[in-house]
Motif scaffolding. Sequence first.
Motif, PDB file in Angstrom:
ATOM      1  N   PHE A   3       8.705 -80.067 -37.171  1.00  0.00           N
ATOM      2  CA  PHE A   3       7.495 -80.507 -36.484  1.00  0.00           C
ATOM      3  C   PHE A   3       7.234 -79.537 -35.342  1.00  0.00           C
ATOM      4  CE2 PHE A   3       8.984 -84.192 -38.682  1.00  0.00           C
ATOM      5  CZ  PHE A   3       7.853 -84.879 -39.054  1.00  0.00           C
ATOM      6  N   HIS A   4       6.191 -78.725 -35.491  1.00  0.00           N
ATOM      7  CA  HIS A   4       5.907 -77.712 -34.488  1.00  0.00           C
ATOM      8  C   HIS A   4       4.643 -77.996 -33.690  1.00  0.00           C
ATOM      9  CE1 HIS A   4       9.123 -75.087 -35.688  1.00  0.00           C
ATOM     10  NE2 HIS A   4       8.746 -75.190 -36.950  1.00  0.00           N
ATOM     11  N   THR A   5       3.601 -78.442 -34.344  1.00  0.00           N
ATOM     12  CA  THR A   5       2.318 -78.610 -33.674  1.00  0.00           C
ATOM     13  C   THR A   5       2.156 -80.018 -33.142  1.00  0.00           C
ATOM     14  OG1 THR A   5       1.322 -76.940 -35.066  1.00  0.00           O
ATOM     15  CG2 THR A   5      -0.178 -78.449 -33.977  1.00  0.00           C
ATOM     16  N   ARG A   6       1.730 -80.081 -31.908  1.00  0.00           N
ATOM     17  CA  ARG A   6       1.497 -81.369 -31.254  1.00  0.00           C
ATOM     18  C   ARG A   6       0.060 -81.446 -30.787  1.00  0.00           C
ATOM     19  NH1 ARG A   6       6.620 -79.450 -29.358  1.00  0.00           N
ATOM     20  NH2 ARG A   6       8.221 -80.632 -30.448  1.00  0.00           N
ATOM     21  N   LYS A   7      -0.484 -82.637 -30.827  1.00  0.00           N
ATOM     22  CA  LYS A   7      -1.843 -82.895 -30.351  1.00  0.00           C
ATOM     23  C   LYS A   7      -1.808 -84.121 -29.457  1.00  0.00           C
ATOM     24  CE  LYS A   7      -4.473 -80.006 -32.790  1.00  0.00           C
ATOM     25  NZ  LYS A   7      -5.404 -79.051 -32.220  1.00  0.00           N
ATOM     26  N   GLU A  67       2.656 -85.363 -33.608  1.00  0.00           N
ATOM     27  CA  GLU A  67       3.168 -84.083 -34.077  1.00  0.00           C
ATOM     28  C   GLU A  67       3.026 -84.006 -35.585  1.00  0.00           C
ATOM     29  OE1 GLU A  67       7.173 -83.684 -32.652  1.00  0.00           O
ATOM     30  OE2 GLU A  67       7.855 -85.495 -33.662  1.00  0.00           O
ATOM     31  N   MET A  68       2.711 -82.791 -36.048  1.00  0.00           N
ATOM     32  CA  MET A  68       2.494 -82.554 -37.464  1.00  0.00           C
ATOM     33  C   MET A  68       3.647 -81.748 -38.034  1.00  0.00           C
ATOM     34  SD  MET A  68      -1.560 -81.708 -37.527  1.00  0.00           S
ATOM     35  CE  MET A  68      -1.695 -81.007 -35.892  1.00  0.00           C
ATOM     36  N   GLY A  69       4.171 -82.220 -39.149  1.00  0.00           N
ATOM     37  CA  GLY A  69       5.221 -81.500 -39.849  1.00  0.00           C
ATOM     38  C   GLY A  69       4.737 -81.098 -41.220  1.00  0.00           C
TER      39      GLY A  69
END
Length: 132
Positions: A3-7, A67-69
């Motif tokens: 999970f790298h991207t967070r919004k 978070e997007m994985g």
Amino acid sequence: MNFHTRKWVKPEDLNPNGTLFGGSLLRWIDEEAAIYAIVQLGNPRVVTKYISEINFVSSAKQGDIIEMGITATDFGHTSLTMRCEVRNKITRKSILTIDKMVFVNVDEDGNPAPHGKTHIKYIEEQFEKEDL
């Protein structure tokens, strides 16, 4: 799955029920998956070919951090297949799952093009290659 991207869920991301609008979330996922495919295939020209059933498991509300994985599951001749999960960063509760997303590597004319990749390229491998 990494999970790298967070919004951060903001007021403009909400639907009339006060929860995260699914269309906003899907836009974020498609963009994140395209970036992932570009990095994995080493080509800035990729297109979304297919997205399987989208399972909205729970909702997110204003102020939540999600978070997007995304991870690769299969490399085809011209395609890359991935799966995706979105979860609440704090509670780790799943918000959405997609079992299959397919992106196709294309040439300058938009035609499917072989990419020659067979396995996930991790960030460490990218740095090793750049250091040579």
